[in-house]
Scaffold this motif. Structure first.
Motif, PDB file in Angstrom:
ATOM      1  N   HIS A   1      -3.033  -8.977 -14.396  1.00 32.44           N
ATOM      2  CA  HIS A   1      -2.574  -8.446 -13.106  1.00 32.44           C
ATOM      3  C   HIS A   1      -3.254  -7.125 -12.751  1.00 32.44           C
ATOM      4  O   HIS A   1      -2.810  -6.430 -11.855  1.00 32.44           O
ATOM      5  N   HIS A   2      -4.277  -6.772 -13.471  1.00 30.51           N
ATOM      6  CA  HIS A   2      -5.037  -5.545 -13.191  1.00 30.51           C
ATOM      7  C   HIS A   2      -4.132  -4.318 -13.251  1.00 30.51           C
ATOM      8  O   HIS A   2      -4.192  -3.439 -12.392  1.00 30.51           O
ATOM      9  N   GLY A   3      -3.314  -4.285 -14.288  1.00 26.00           N
ATOM     10  CA  GLY A   3      -2.330  -3.214 -14.419  1.00 26.00           C
ATOM     11  C   GLY A   3      -2.866  -1.928 -14.999  1.00 26.00           C
ATOM     12  O   GLY A   3      -2.112  -0.958 -15.121  1.00 26.00           O
TER      13      GLY A   3
ATOM     14  N   THR B   1      -2.790   3.287 -10.340  1.00 28.01           N
ATOM     15  CA  THR B   1      -2.562   1.961  -9.752  1.00 28.01           C
ATOM     16  C   THR B   1      -1.588   1.949  -8.602  1.00 28.01           C
ATOM     17  O   THR B   1      -1.600   1.018  -7.796  1.00 28.01           O
TER      18      THR B   1
ATOM     19  N   PRO C   1       0.650  -3.490  -9.489  1.00 29.26           N
ATOM     20  CA  PRO C   1       0.186  -4.480 -10.464  1.00 29.26           C
ATOM     21  C   PRO C   1       0.950  -4.412 -11.789  1.00 29.26           C
ATOM     22  O   PRO C   1       1.058  -5.427 -12.482  1.00 29.26           O
TER      23      PRO C   1
ATOM     24  N   ASP D   1       4.098  -6.315 -11.224  1.00 26.33           N
ATOM     25  CA  ASP D   1       3.781  -7.749 -11.263  1.00 26.33           C
ATOM     26  C   ASP D   1       3.591  -8.230 -12.698  1.00 26.33           C
ATOM     27  O   ASP D   1       4.002  -9.345 -13.050  1.00 26.33           O
TER      28      ASP D   1
ATOM     29  N   ALA E   1     -10.321  -7.457  -6.706  1.00 24.90           N
ATOM     30  CA  ALA E   1      -9.231  -6.955  -7.556  1.00 24.90           C
ATOM     31  C   ALA E   1      -9.358  -5.455  -7.751  1.00 24.90           C
ATOM     32  O   ALA E   1      -8.370  -4.717  -7.655  1.00 24.90           O
TER      33      ALA E   1
ATOM     34  N   GLY F   1      -6.985  -2.401  -6.162  1.00 27.64           N
ATOM     35  CA  GLY F   1      -6.446  -1.328  -7.007  1.00 27.64           C
ATOM     36  C   GLY F   1      -6.690   0.042  -6.396  1.00 27.64           C
ATOM     37  O   GLY F   1      -5.829   0.922  -6.447  1.00 27.64           O
TER      38      GLY F   1
END
Lengths: 487, 785
Positions: free
Chosen positions: A106-108, A149, A153, A156, B650, B654
């Protein structure tokens, strides 16, 4: 007496003998173990980059896990516990934990520096089981700051972490872990000495009394969420520290029809359930009190004992009419909690004494209770003003009112003139106005980085007004959080 | 690279990829400077900070510092070379030299076996101060005419006359607060002495070349004797563009003195106290406008708090001027910029670099106009937008050539259901005396390029090895923004190989020299283009080898894709085989690439074409405010943002979401507060409140503008994304103003300045009700009515 600290680091037994008792777990990890996955972001328990998970036997053959801040946790507190860090999450074959996979998918992470802390907070949530909703995620992560962030994310990832198949090795080994730790359980006082520094962790009230008898001026350590900062921020040398967290008698919560008694070593996290059930607004305030990590360490007793003018629980306890019990060389004494706070930085605690418990009377069916916390940021912020009101009405008149305020004077306090002004008067617009005027006149707030004196005075008065609205017009919309949830 | 067609099934660019270090972030194995294995005999540094805002140092006695494992003490007298580390203009100092210029300025530094030992030793020094008058804010600096740098003024048309001639005029003032970067990783550097007196410095910096240069200068070495390496930063946001240099210099000085490696890591409090922040501004304006809200003439005076020294304040102040228009055509306009000296920390770069402050000033004026005329602020915004073919020249003379805002705003207005929700907000407020909602849409137009023209250049070094694996080096630094993955995607795209075949390395001054800072949102535009240039050079060397070996005629196209090389649909060989072939034919398999941004033209006074292009976006925010306490929640946000053709959606998302939340923090809860002694009291997260998880709006809808495509030939038609989204958060400030204005039936503009803390909001509510200090009592009739 035991003279070494024994704990599980991951699944590996460690015994530390020659250790500075005020060395933090974070320092031990990074500097002694070269376990650099855990980061220092603030060294005051506010950013969560140092979050680790502590495990202890739950008394039923399993383990109970909680996220804490390693940066303000002293190493000896690890005694008898399991310490898990971001390095311990991978599966046997090196596979990433679902929390880690979800964070990647989730690109956290962006810069990645806060990430291990988030992973550990979410890992503790994962171990609790059950799919969390957004509110629970927000509460879990209130003590983890991310500057990159914007959190979406990460939220999520938290929502998705149970979507990955996983047989959690920590959970799978819990019974064995509990057995190993139970075998470590002390029946005597842990006593450490290191270069003139001493540390005692008694396990009974008798043991505590004995240690304090010998060291009446010792620094009392409960959760360490305040005392830890004396070391990491003020760089103080604490010569003798007595940890009350292992004292069995200080851990009880006793409820009956008259009220609830909470032991001094009960953490905010542990107290939240019962207090939230009996006083919903208090529960809401505690939910916004610091963070999960801090509530998992910090105790109600410690919050009271140190007497900060801006501690969130005191105004509430004062308004509720709580009574404090101290124990010491001359025996027990009990007092209304507001009498404990003498002046800024001064409390009515004698040498050798310790806070034993706080007792909170139950609310009558005809009583109204509300409390309010006003801060710059909603979550995990120290309040600019905290206000609490307990009111008994009869035929539209005030039979009794108790108030409690924080952030408006050198100590948490009642507003006696306001209470007198209101008592016996009609609980109506004109009556409450007179109360507001009295309140503005008797509070003595200061201006600092959290708020100006003008704002504090104004808000305190308007909170009384809000209390009036909420007790007279239940339909009125007065809470932005409820409105946020509804929209 | 005219010959190859790199479009293929598994593209390198225009595809979402996770951050290259994501798996290391989540496992704790990504190394930051403080995580590096420590070399033998490492010392730790600590700098003693001044406890006065402005004072003469009558005596600095460090004789008591020695002992207790102290290896070295370095004071300004002992420097021998220079104490100046100003990045452009002189003024920023390593240590206070005889005179303290701000509370928290380093006085001297100590190296010892541990941070604790160094700190204890440093505290033993005795300092005698003689207080001098201190200037602590912009108002005081203006009163004292304390210009640190020469004022600047742009003027077009006849603003005063246009204001006078307009049917309506207003004048006013707003304040825009500063901001602490709060990168999670504090400033840190480790200096390791090498042979011949050389120095290797591991630095958490956005600008390794400048750290190299300043370390060399203070150590008295040529640049070639200093090497700086930066693998990654734990966040930067502009705060490590220049501010890392002082840390690295102090570490290197102590390393030079002792011949031992030295690490200098600031704890959070020292970091926030001694490093620069976003500039806070006071903005005074006069404006004249038509009945429909169209601006006829306007003047701005931007008073900028630079702090004690210039740092980058000239460029920051310039960018505030460049964005004083935001997205609006200002025909008759004057913009004056005062760059003021205060006895506070030297302010520095911060995401947006003055631009956001300039825009807040412009949007404030729009709001005032709308309330004055009783119009919807969005209608006033639309009326003043730049035109597409006319009304499209900025106050600094640049033509806005690709204005997509009318279209983008329209799309957002529809997708966010602005009109319906605005009515719903009005209806809610009519029925709710205590809680009030507000909604606002604001646009963003942000200029992309360094306004110091020479910085718009970049280098890269691409190394292809015999097995076909590729090592990528470029001058940009990774601070979490995903630069490295984007540049690697470009190289993978050019070679037609899997991303995993491209190894990303630390930024290293020994590999790519004379780099620009990774700043101004330019990282991927510049470094990606340089890497593209390097990779295509190699491809161009491979092509003749391929044609010759596989006997491909010159009219047949050769394609690099799927880890192989094709001619006319026929697979000739794997990429690795082709590389090996070239090696045996003695063809060079490495190349240095270079890029310089075209079309820029900047006049002496800053006018001209300072920007290659503009990035655009817009946001709609809705809030609910408690008019009894000033507390509020941001309940819904819709964002539409233009990134051209996204290199990596993506990563770009961000930046959009993260930038918005960071901007929201700046304008709401993040308050820098100094006491009367000039001491910053908000120097840790306990007192300085950046957004927490629950501040993420419950309903948050960010989208990339799908039709986006850069009209300029930027890298694969993408656009820069680092800074512009931060300014989308201005919509939150205006939604709050909308809610506050409702407390007086939208008849007056909310006197709400940034940061809009709950206190600021409550005071604005009180002010619009005309009842400051009177509390609920006086407010009641208004509310009830």
């Amino acid at each position: 007496m035991t003279d070494s600290v024994r704990f599980l680091f991951g699944h590996e037994m460690r015994e530390l003998r020659d250790v500075d008792p005020t060395r933090t777990v974070l320092q031990w990890l990074r500097e002694d173990q070269y376990a650099t996955g855990t980061k220092e972001g603030c060294a005051e328990g506010d950013c969560g980059a140092c979050t680790v998970v502590l495990g202890e036997p739950d008394g039923e053959g399993g383990m109970r896990y909680r996220a804490v801040n390693a940066c303000i946790l002293f190493v000896p507190v690890l005694d008898g516990r399991q310490l898990l860090t971001v390095e311990h999450l991978a599966g046997a074959d090196g596979a990433m934990h679902p929390v880690q996979r979800a964070m990647v998918d989730h690109h956290g992470s962006q810069c990645g520096f806060c990430t291990p802390g988030f992973v550990m907070s979410l890992f503790a949530l994962y171990l609790e089981g059950g799919r969390p909703d957004r509110q629970r995620i927000n509460d879990t992560l209130a003590g983890n700051l991310c500057r990159c962030t914007g959190y979406r994310p990460i939220v999520d990832a938290a929502l998705a972490m149970h979507d990955y198949p996983w047989d959690d090795p920590v959970r799978a080994r819990a019974a064995g872990t509990a057995e190993r730790l139970t075998a470590l359980r002390r029946t005597d006082t842990l006593a450490l000495a290191w270069q003139g520094r001493r540390y005692f962790a008694p396990v009974s009230a008798d043991g505590l009394a004995r240690v304090l008898g010998e060291h009446p001026d010792a620094t009392l350590l409960a959760g360490g969420t305040d005392v830890g900062l004396w070391v990491t921020k003020r760089h103080m040398d604490l010569d003798t520290v007595v940890h009350v967290g292992d004292v069995a008698e200080l851990h009880g919560i006793h409820e009956d029809a008259d009220g609830v008694a909470i032991g001094a070593a009960v953490t905010h996290g542990e107290a939240l359930d019962v207090l939230g059930r009996r006083f919903p607004d208090f529960g809401e305030l505690l939910r916004r009190f610091a963070s999960v990590q801090i509530r998992n360490s910090g105790t109600l007793g410690g919050n009271i004992a140190n007497g900060s003018p801006i501690g969130d629980s005191m105004p509430v306890l004062i308004a509720l009419g709580a009574r404090l019990t101290l124990n010491g060389p001359d025996g027990r004494r009990e007092m209304p909690i507001e009498d404990y706070f003498i002046d800024y930085g001064r409390q009515d605690r004698r040498p050798g004494e310790f806070v034993e418990r706080v007792w909170i009377p139950a609310l009558g069916g005809d009583e109204h209770f509300r409390c309010y916390k006003i801060s710059k940021r909603f979550d995990q912020d120290i309040s600019a003003v905290c206000a609490a009101f307990r009111l008994r009405l009869s035929d539209g008149r005030v039979v009794a009112i108790r108030t409690g305020f924080g952030g408006v004077a050198a100590t948490p306090r009642r507003a006696p003139r306001t209470e007198r002004e209101l008592t016996g008067a009609a609980w109506d617009e004109a009556g409450v106005r007179r109360g507001e005027a009295a309140l503005a006149a008797e509070l003595t707030p200061i201006t600092d980085m959290r708020a100006s004196r003008e704002y504090r005075r104004l808000v305190a008065a308007q909170l009384l007004h809000k209390f009036y609205i909420e007790t007279t017009d239940p339909q009125a919309r007065t809470r932005v959080l409820a409105e946020e949830a509804a929209s | 690279m005219s010959e190859t067609d790199t479009r293929r099934g598994n593209p390198g660019v225009n595809v979402a990829r996770p951050h290259d270090s994501a798996h290391k972030h989540v496992s704790g194995s990504a190394r930051y400077v403080d995580d590096l294995p420590e070399p033998r005999e490492l010392l730790h540094a600590y700098a003693r900070l001044a406890e006065r805002a402005h004072a003469r140092i009558n005596r600095l006695d460090v004789s008591a510092v020695d002992g207790g494992g102290v290896a070295a003490v370095v004071t300004p007298e002992g420097l021998g070379t220079t104490n100046d580390i100003g990045p452009v203009f002189p003024g920023d100092q390593v240590f206070a030299d005889g005179e303290v210029l701000f509370y928290g300025q380093p006085l001297f530094a100590v190296a010892a076996g541990s941070i604790d030992a160094a700190r204890r030793a440093a505290m033993r020094a005795e300092v005698d101060y003689e207080d001098l008058p201190a200037i602590l804010d912009v108002d005081a600096a203006l009163d004292a005419d304390a210009d640190l740098l020469a004022p600047k003024r742009w003027r077009r048309g006849e603003p005063e006359a246009a204001i006078e001639a307009a049917p309506h005029h207003l004048e006013g003032r707003t304040y825009v607060g500063g901001q602490e970067h709060f990168y999670l990783e504090g400033q840190v550097a480790m200096a390791v002495p090498q042979e011949d007196g050389d120095m290797l410095v591991y630095s958490s910096t956005q600008h390794p070349s400048e750290v190299q240069h300043l370390v060399a200068k203070v150590l008295g070495l040529p640049d070639h004797a200093v090497t700086v390496e930066t693998r990654r930063m734990g966040g930067a946001f502009g705060g490590k563009e220049t501010q890392g240099a002082q840390i690295a210099v102090i570490a290197a000085l102590l390393a030079q003195r002792t011949g031992r490696p030295v690490k200098y890591r600031l704890d959070r409090d020292d970091d926030m106290t001694m490093t620069g922040k976003r500039h806070d501004l006071r903005i005074d304006y006069r404006v004249g406008f038509d009945d429909d809200g169209r601006i006829r003439g306007i003047t701005f005076m931007q008073a900028v708090r630079c702090g004690y020294a210039p740092d980058l304040s000239h460029s920051v102040s310039d960018r505030a001027m460049y964005h004083a228009d935001n997205a609006y055509f200002l025909e008759n306009v004057e913009i004056t910029s005062r760059r003021l000296r205060t006895n506070t920390v030297s302010n520095t770069a911060f995401r947006g670099f003055g631009g956001p402050q300039g825009m807040v000033g412009m949007e404030h004026v729009i709001e005032e106009i709308a309330r004055e005329l009783g119009l919807d602020p969005l209608a006033v915004r639309r009326r003043n937008l730049y035109g597409v073919d006319e009304r499209n020249i900025t106050p600094y003379g640049m033509t806005v050539e690709d204005n997509i805002l009318p279209e983008l705003l329209g799309e957002l207005e529809t997708s966010s259901e602005y009109a319906r929700r605005r009515e719903a907000v009005r209806a809610y407020n009519a029925a709710s005396p205590w809680l009030k909602k507000g909604i606002a849409v604001t646009p963003v137009k942000f200029g992309i390029s360094f306004t110091a023209k020479h910085l718009n250049q970049a280098g890269a070094l691409v190394l292809v090895y015999q097995d076909g694996s590729v090592q990528l080096n470029h001058g940009g630094t990774e601070m979490g923004q995903g630069l490295h993955i984007k540049v690697a995607q470009v190289v993978a795209e050019v070679f037609g190989i899997d991303l995993e075949r491209v190894r990303i390395t630390a930024t290293h001054t020994g590999k790519v020299p004379n780099t620009s800072p990774t700043a101004a949102s330019s990282g991927s535009d510049l470094n990606g283009a340089a890497a593209y240039n390097a990779a295509t050079k190699i491809v161009d060397r491979l092509l003749p080898v391929i044609r010759d070996h596989f006997d491909v005629s010159t009219d047949a196209a050769i394609t690099f894709r799927d880890n192989a090389v094709y001619a006319g649909g026929r697979e000739l060989a794997s990429f690795a085989e082709v590389v090996r072939l070239a090696y045996f034919r003695r063809v060079q398999l490495s190349a240095a690439g270079f890029y310089a941004t075209p079309k820029l033209q900047i006049n002496e006074d800053g006018t001209g074409r300072p920007f290659y292009y503009f990035a655009y976006g817009a946001a709609c925010s809705e809030v609910v405010v408690d008019t009894l306490t000033g507390e509020y929640r941001v309940t819904r946000v819709d964002i539409l943002h233009d990134v051209g053709r996204s290199l990596n959606p993506a990563i770009d998302m961000g930046q959009i979401e993260g930038g918005f939340i960071q901007g929201m923090g700046w304008l709401t809860t993040e308050e820098l507060w100094w006491d009367e002694h000039g001491r910053l009291m908000t120097h840790a997260p306990s007192t300085y409140k950046i957004p927490a998880c629950s501040d993420l709006p419950a309903d948050f809808r960010a989208r990339i503008y799908e039709r986006g495509e850069n009209v300029e030939e930027a890298l694969y038609r993408s656009k820069a994304v680092g800074e512009p989204p931060l300014m989308l958060a201005i919509s939150v400030l205006h939604a709050l103003k909308d809610a506050v204005a409702s407390a007086a039936d939208y008849r007056v503009a909310a006197p709400l300045h940034a940061p809009a803390t709950p206190e600021a909001v409550l005071m604005a509510v009180q002010a619009v009700r005309g009842t400051v200090g009177a509390g609920v009592a006086a407010a009641q009739p208004e509310v009830a009515g």
